[in-house]
Design a protein around this motif. Sequence first.
Motif, mmCIF file in Angstrom:
data_model
loop_
_atom_site.group_PDB
_atom_site.id
_atom_site.type_symbol
_atom_site.label_atom_id
_atom_site.label_comp_id
_atom_site.label_asym_id
_atom_site.label_seq_id
_atom_site.Cartn_x
_atom_site.Cartn_y
_atom_site.Cartn_z
ATOM 1 N N MET A 105 -22.053 3.954 39.568
ATOM 2 C CA MET A 105 -23.115 4.507 38.723
ATOM 3 C C MET A 105 -23.259 3.738 37.407
ATOM 4 N N THR A 106 -22.168 3.236 36.892
ATOM 5 C CA THR A 106 -22.236 2.549 35.598
ATOM 6 C C THR A 106 -22.376 1.035 35.730
ATOM 7 N N GLN A 107 -22.123 0.498 36.906
ATOM 8 C CA GLN A 107 -22.245 -0.947 37.102
ATOM 9 C C GLN A 107 -23.717 -1.333 37.201
ATOM 10 N N LYS A 108 -24.121 -2.338 36.454
ATOM 11 C CA LYS A 108 -25.508 -2.807 36.442
ATOM 12 C C LYS A 108 -25.617 -4.145 37.177
ATOM 13 N N SER A 109 -26.752 -4.345 37.820
ATOM 14 C CA SER A 109 -26.979 -5.625 38.492
ATOM 15 C C SER A 109 -27.176 -6.703 37.426
ATOM 16 N N PRO A 110 -26.815 -7.940 37.728
ATOM 17 C CA PRO A 110 -26.850 -8.993 36.710
ATOM 18 C C PRO A 110 -28.242 -9.324 36.173
ATOM 19 N N ALA A 111 -29.227 -9.410 37.032
ATOM 20 C CA ALA A 111 -30.536 -9.877 36.586
ATOM 21 C C ALA A 111 -31.473 -8.748 36.165
ATOM 22 N N VAL A 112 -31.670 -7.784 37.010
ATOM 23 C CA VAL A 112 -32.654 -6.731 36.710
ATOM 24 C C VAL A 112 -32.048 -5.532 36.000
ATOM 25 N N ARG A 113 -30.736 -5.466 35.888
ATOM 26 C CA ARG A 113 -30.021 -4.452 35.126
ATOM 27 C C ARG A 113 -30.260 -3.032 35.617
ATOM 28 N N ILE A 114 -30.404 -2.854 36.942
ATOM 29 C CA ILE A 114 -30.483 -1.502 37.483
ATOM 30 C C ILE A 114 -29.088 -1.107 37.949
ATOM 31 N N THR A 115 -28.845 0.180 38.003
ATOM 32 C CA THR A 115 -27.528 0.636 38.431
ATOM 33 C C THR A 115 -27.327 0.306 39.914
ATOM 34 N N MET A 116 -26.152 -0.161 40.234
ATOM 35 C CA MET A 116 -25.849 -0.565 41.610
ATOM 36 C C MET A 116 -25.794 0.627 42.557
ATOM 37 N N ALA A 117 -25.729 1.832 42.012
ATOM 38 C CA ALA A 117 -25.734 3.029 42.854
ATOM 39 C C ALA A 117 -27.016 3.100 43.673
ATOM 40 N N TYR A 118 -28.137 2.630 43.110
ATOM 41 C CA TYR A 118 -29.402 2.629 43.856
ATOM 42 C C TYR A 118 -29.333 1.709 45.070
ATOM 43 N N ILE A 119 -28.592 0.643 44.943
ATOM 44 C CA ILE A 119 -28.460 -0.298 46.060
ATOM 45 C C ILE A 119 -27.546 0.308 47.123
ATOM 46 N N PHE A 120 -26.417 0.858 46.701
ATOM 47 C CA PHE A 120 -25.471 1.460 47.643
ATOM 48 C C PHE A 120 -25.999 2.750 48.263
ATOM 49 N N LEU A 121 -27.014 3.335 47.665
ATOM 50 C CA LEU A 121 -27.630 4.540 48.208
ATOM 51 C C LEU A 121 -28.271 4.280 49.577
ATOM 52 N N ALA A 122 -28.550 3.034 49.880
ATOM 53 C CA ALA A 122 -29.119 2.685 51.184
ATOM 54 C C ALA A 122 -28.172 3.056 52.323
ATOM 55 N N ILE A 123 -26.889 3.033 52.068
ATOM 56 C CA ILE A 123 -25.907 3.342 53.117
ATOM 57 C C ILE A 123 -26.014 4.798 53.570
ATOM 58 N N PRO A 124 -25.861 5.787 52.683
ATOM 59 C CA PRO A 124 -25.961 7.164 53.172
ATOM 60 C C PRO A 124 -27.364 7.539 53.634
ATOM 61 N N VAL A 125 -28.388 6.969 53.019
ATOM 62 C CA VAL A 125 -29.749 7.270 53.456
ATOM 63 C C VAL A 125 -29.964 6.766 54.877
ATOM 64 N N GLY A 126 -29.618 5.513 55.128
ATOM 65 C CA GLY A 126 -29.789 4.937 56.463
ATOM 66 C C GLY A 126 -28.963 5.642 57.517
ATOM 67 N N PHE A 127 -27.709 5.936 57.211
ATOM 68 C CA PHE A 127 -26.846 6.585 58.198
ATOM 69 C C PHE A 127 -27.192 8.064 58.378
ATOM 70 N N SER A 128 -27.735 8.712 57.348
ATOM 71 C CA SER A 128 -28.213 10.088 57.521
ATOM 72 C C SER A 128 -29.400 10.119 58.472
ATOM 73 N N MET A 129 -30.287 9.164 58.316
ATOM 74 C CA MET A 129 -31.424 9.070 59.229
ATOM 75 C C MET A 129 -30.957 8.753 60.649
ATOM 76 N N MET A 130 -29.975 7.869 60.769
ATOM 77 C CA MET A 130 -29.421 7.542 62.077
ATOM 78 C C MET A 130 -28.785 8.781 62.705
ATOM 79 N N PHE A 131 -28.112 9.575 61.900
ATOM 80 C CA PHE A 131 -27.514 10.830 62.368
ATOM 81 C C PHE A 131 -28.598 11.754 62.908
ATOM 82 N N MET A 132 -29.673 11.904 62.153
ATOM 83 C CA MET A 132 -30.756 12.802 62.574
ATOM 84 C C MET A 132 -31.403 12.326 63.873
ATOM 85 N N TYR A 133 -31.654 11.030 63.981
ATOM 86 C CA TYR A 133 -32.277 10.488 65.194
ATOM 87 C C TYR A 133 -31.354 10.625 66.407
#
Length: 167
Positions: free
Chosen positions: A114-142
């Motif tokens: 949550m506190t780690q920022k990306s080097p160039a665009v300075r967004i929190t890396m949590a947004y990037i890692f959020l792809a994992i539970p979102v994708g696997f939750s969808m896979m679970f549902m399907y």
Amino acid sequence: MSKIIRAVDIVAYSLLTIATCIMVVSIFLQVVFRYVVGNPLFWSEEVSRYAFIWIVFIGGSIATKRGAHIGVDYFTALLNDRQRYYLGIVVSVLLLIFCAIVVASSVPLIESNMTQKSPAVRITMAYIFLAIPVGFSMMFMYTLEALIDVLRLHKSNRTGFGEGQAL
């Protein structure tokens, strides 16, 4: 269940479209700024990489829905219909368990970034890692939807087991 799956479809295809557009636009801008303007953008490679991560996880869930993942069917082709049916159930249940474990395991990863920022665009890396539970939750549902459909279809017409035969 079908309303939930329809909502998951809308979210999945929307996220996939948005991530693909972001990736294409950022790469296009990088090419234009590098070769036409002569001054490359510092952020485009990072943005396109993060969009690609989202594409991979959301695309993986859509591939699950469509049954498009790579599989080796040499051994399953040797099985009869009943054995294939039970093997399919076992594989689906194992996939559901795996998806649940990945989703649960990814929560601490997101929290720790949550506190780690990306080097160039300075967004929190949590947004990037959020792809994992979102994708696997969808896979679970399907996977759950497909398993329910197979069980419901089997119960209604007992395909492949002969007339009047029960499980």
